[in-house]
Write a protein that holds these residues in place. Structure first.
Motif, PDB file in Angstrom:
ATOM      1  N   ILE A 131       0.653  -1.357  -0.074  1.00 15.10           N
ATOM      2  CA  ILE A 131       0.108  -0.048  -0.047  1.00 15.10           C
ATOM      3  C   ILE A 131       0.740   1.329   0.066  1.00 15.10           C
ATOM      4  N   PRO A 132       0.664   2.191  -1.094  1.00  9.66           N
ATOM      5  CA  PRO A 132       1.483   3.144  -1.072  1.00  9.66           C
ATOM      6  C   PRO A 132       1.560   4.482  -0.111  1.00  9.66           C
ATOM      7  N   THR A 133       0.317   4.425   0.666  1.00  7.22           N
ATOM      8  CA  THR A 133       0.340   5.254   1.863  1.00  7.22           C
ATOM      9  C   THR A 133       1.144   5.061   3.014  1.00  7.22           C
ATOM     10  N   PRO A 134       1.821   6.070   3.106  1.00  9.00           N
ATOM     11  CA  PRO A 134       2.655   5.852   4.350  1.00  9.00           C
ATOM     12  C   PRO A 134       2.290   6.342   5.929  1.00  9.00           C
ATOM     13  N   VAL A 135       2.767   5.836   6.821  1.00  7.73           N
ATOM     14  CA  VAL A 135       2.597   6.185   8.337  1.00  7.73           C
ATOM     15  C   VAL A 135       3.763   6.559   8.814  1.00  7.73           C
ATOM     16  N   LYS A 136       3.950   7.678   9.274  1.00  8.45           N
ATOM     17  CA  LYS A 136       5.049   8.512   9.837  1.00  8.45           C
ATOM     18  C   LYS A 136       5.183   8.244  11.523  1.00  8.45           C
ATOM     19  N   VAL A 137       6.328   7.917  11.712  1.00  5.35           N
ATOM     20  CA  VAL A 137       6.572   7.765  13.318  1.00  5.35           C
ATOM     21  C   VAL A 137       7.548   8.941  13.521  1.00  5.35           C
ATOM     22  N   ASP A 138       7.146   9.644  14.533  1.00  5.93           N
ATOM     23  CA  ASP A 138       7.997  11.002  14.997  1.00  5.93           C
ATOM     24  C   ASP A 138       7.732  11.089  16.691  1.00  5.93           C
ATOM     25  N   THR A 139       9.130  10.840  16.825  1.00  4.81           N
ATOM     26  CA  THR A 139       9.111  10.975  18.551  1.00  4.81           C
ATOM     27  C   THR A 139       9.808  12.253  19.066  1.00  4.81           C
ATOM     28  N   ASP A 140      10.238  13.027  18.205  1.00  8.98           N
ATOM     29  CA  ASP A 140      11.144  14.256  18.391  1.00  8.98           C
ATOM     30  C   ASP A 140      10.371  15.405  19.016  1.00  8.98           C
ATOM     31  N   PRO A 141      10.228  15.796  20.031  1.00  4.18           N
ATOM     32  CA  PRO A 141       9.389  17.073  20.679  1.00  4.18           C
ATOM     33  C   PRO A 141       9.771  18.279  20.039  1.00  4.18           C
ATOM     34  N   PRO A 142       8.928  19.138  19.832  1.00  4.91           N
ATOM     35  CA  PRO A 142       9.085  20.384  19.271  1.00  4.91           C
ATOM     36  C   PRO A 142       9.842  21.278  20.125  1.00  4.91           C
ATOM     37  N   ALA A 143      10.675  22.332  19.829  1.00  7.28           N
ATOM     38  CA  ALA A 143      11.249  23.339  20.556  1.00  7.28           C
ATOM     39  C   ALA A 143      10.513  24.545  20.468  1.00  7.28           C
ATOM     40  N   LEU A 144      10.483  25.332  21.770  1.00  8.27           N
ATOM     41  CA  LEU A 144       9.599  26.509  21.924  1.00  8.27           C
ATOM     42  C   LEU A 144      10.705  27.537  22.294  1.00  8.27           C
ATOM     43  N   ARG A 145      10.437  28.408  21.959  1.00  9.05           N
ATOM     44  CA  ARG A 145      11.078  29.730  22.559  1.00  9.05           C
ATOM     45  C   ARG A 145      10.144  31.075  22.667  1.00  9.05           C
ATOM     46  N   ILE A 146      10.096  31.772  23.753  1.00  8.06           N
ATOM     47  CA  ILE A 146       9.208  33.013  24.060  1.00  8.06           C
ATOM     48  C   ILE A 146      10.097  34.153  23.507  1.00  8.06           C
ATOM     49  N   LEU A 147       9.528  34.845  22.524  1.00  6.65           N
ATOM     50  CA  LEU A 147      10.358  36.075  22.237  1.00  6.65           C
ATOM     51  C   LEU A 147       9.880  37.568  22.904  1.00  6.65           C
ATOM     52  N   ARG A 148       8.598  37.500  23.175  1.00  3.69           N
ATOM     53  CA  ARG A 148       8.299  38.851  24.160  1.00  3.69           C
ATOM     54  C   ARG A 148       6.656  38.486  24.529  1.00  3.69           C
ATOM     55  N   THR A 149       6.481  39.428  25.317  1.00  2.00           N
ATOM     56  CA  THR A 149       5.319  39.339  25.943  1.00  2.00           C
ATOM     57  C   THR A 149       4.564  40.812  25.839  1.00  2.00           C
ATOM     58  N   ARG A 164      -6.572  41.963  26.642  1.00  2.00           N
ATOM     59  CA  ARG A 164      -5.552  40.504  26.360  1.00  2.00           C
ATOM     60  C   ARG A 164      -4.249  40.675  26.793  1.00  2.00           C
ATOM     61  N   PHE A 165      -3.621  39.660  26.958  1.00  2.00           N
ATOM     62  CA  PHE A 165      -2.344  39.374  27.559  1.00  2.00           C
ATOM     63  C   PHE A 165      -1.494  38.445  26.223  1.00  2.00           C
ATOM     64  N   SER A 166      -0.758  39.011  25.542  1.00  2.00           N
ATOM     65  CA  SER A 166      -0.129  38.365  24.224  1.00  2.00           C
ATOM     66  C   SER A 166       1.269  37.696  24.647  1.00  2.00           C
ATOM     67  N   ILE A 167       1.459  36.649  23.848  1.00  2.00           N
ATOM     68  CA  ILE A 167       2.724  36.044  24.075  1.00  2.00           C
ATOM     69  C   ILE A 167       3.223  35.792  22.747  1.00  2.00           C
ATOM     70  N   LEU A 168       4.376  36.251  22.172  1.00  2.29           N
ATOM     71  CA  LEU A 168       4.905  36.107  20.946  1.00  2.29           C
ATOM     72  C   LEU A 168       5.901  34.887  21.229  1.00  2.29           C
ATOM     73  N   TYR A 169       5.652  33.717  20.371  1.00  2.00           N
ATOM     74  CA  TYR A 169       6.718  32.866  20.582  1.00  2.00           C
ATOM     75  C   TYR A 169       7.384  32.091  19.236  1.00  2.00           C
ATOM     76  N   ARG A 170       8.143  31.348  19.058  1.00  2.45           N
ATOM     77  CA  ARG A 170       8.630  30.769  18.017  1.00  2.45           C
ATOM     78  C   ARG A 170       8.869  29.257  18.297  1.00  2.45           C
ATOM     79  N   ALA A 171       8.334  28.480  17.227  1.00  2.00           N
ATOM     80  CA  ALA A 171       8.255  26.890  17.209  1.00  2.00           C
ATOM     81  C   ALA A 171       9.161  26.343  16.316  1.00  2.00           C
ATOM     82  N   ASN A 172       9.957  25.474  16.232  1.00  2.00           N
ATOM     83  CA  ASN A 172      10.581  24.928  15.257  1.00  2.00           C
ATOM     84  C   ASN A 172       9.842  23.960  14.409  1.00  2.00           C
ATOM     85  N   GLU A 173       8.721  23.754  14.449  1.00  2.00           N
ATOM     86  CA  GLU A 173       7.857  22.929  13.490  1.00  2.00           C
ATOM     87  C   GLU A 173       6.267  23.113  13.582  1.00  2.00           C
TER      88      GLU A 173
END
Length: 329
Positions: A131-149, A164-173
């Protein structure tokens, strides 16, 4: 009449046999091409994490059989090598066949991250289908960094000022933000692409607006497979609507009080009452109201209240003293 050359006759016969064989082979090939596959309608979870301890720690793999058969189902890696046998000589009727895979090999170990496919062998049909449809195994957690609030004070009273209180962040995925307030999940954001993203808190937990006070906000992100980033250090945030600042105001009879008020509203109403009876009222702009007390307000305890146009307010005890006991603020 001369007899035919035997060699020529043999050559003609061989040519006719080859033509006949080619025609038969072509017919068989075309028949196989036109024959419908006995396996159809694959439905595979695209990505999952066997180590996330979440609802996506198992993949569901299913397909439909056009007719009853005995099924062998084996997961193979990118090289085609078998990784895990899900079924062996399993008799199944016509219809959908479903398997669950926990992302582990025959030894019970988590397989390396990557794409895997399901190889199905139908014993009665004598067909093997990858069957050509693949299933992907991913165990690597994402990285998070707060830029400013934004400033850690919000007043969600609907006046569009610090609502409102705003959080600007960056994720690697690609990931979804999860906001936790005082240990309770307060907001679940949308799945966003990698890069800069903003998450807002409007002072609610489980849809309910929270009372004034100090809160601790923590943020984490969860990727498509279910892996979670570490939670960032809690961010202290103060939720307030309108506050009377400082100790209970006090003044001498006929004196003046300077009432300090913390609010983001452009103006507020104030009032002085006693035993439910309104005695004095007015309107001021923050950060304070300067109130001249009339002589008719005798020494004693009164209630001073402040309120914004959105109906949010605060109250305190006002003490009016005799002249020699007065303590001005």
């Amino acid at each position: 009449m001369k007899p035919e050359n035997p060699r020529r006759v043999a050559l003609i016969a061989l040519t006719l046999l080859l033509l006949a064989g080619t025609t038969v082979a072509f017919s068989v090939t075309q028949t196989l091409k036109l024959e419908r596959s006995p396996v159809t309608g694959p439905r595979f979870d695209q990505i999952f994490s066997p180590t996330c301890r979440c609802k996506t720690d198992t993949a569901q793999l299913s397909f439909r059989l056009r007719r009853p058969d005995r099924v062998d189902a084996v997961l193979v890696d990118g090289k085609g090598d078998p990784v895990r046998t899900l079924a062996s000589d399993l008799q199944r009727p016509r219809g959908r066949v479903t398997f669950l895979w926990n992302g582990r090999n025959e030894e019970g170990e988590v397989v390396p991250d990557g794409r895997y496919r399901l190889r199905v062998h139908l014993r009665q049909s004598r067909r093997t289908i990858l069957i050509p449809t693949p299933v992907k195994v991913d165990t690597d957690p994402p990285a998070l960094r707060i830029l400013r609030t934004t400033e850690p004070v919000l007043s969600p009273d609907g006046d569009h000022r610090r609502d409102r209180f705003s959080i600007l962040y960056r994720a690697n995925e690609q990931a979804r933000p999860v906001l936790v307030v005082d240990g309770k999940r307060a907001a679940l954001g949308r799945l966003s692409p990698p890069g800069r993203t903003r998450l807002d808190w409007h002072g609610r937990i489980a849809g309910r607006l929270q009372p004034p006070g100090n809160y601790l906000l923590s943020l984490r992100v969860v990727d498509r497979a279910g892996n979670s980033s570490p939670q960032v250090e809690p961010l202290p945030v103060r939720l307030r609507y309108v506050d009377i600042v400082g100790a209970s105001p006090a003044a001498a009879r006929g004196g003046t009080i300077r009432l300090r008020v913390d609010t983001d509203a452009e103006a507020f109403r104030w009032s002085i009452s006693r035993r439910g009876k309104l005695l004095l009222a007015g309107r001021s702009a923050p950060p304070r109201a300067v109130i001249r007390l009339p002589e008719r307000l005798r020494p004693g305890r009164y209630t001073v209240e402040v309120e914004t146009a959105q109906g949010r307010g605060d109250r305190a005890t006002l003490i009016i003293r005799r002249m020699k006991q007065a303590r001005r603020t």
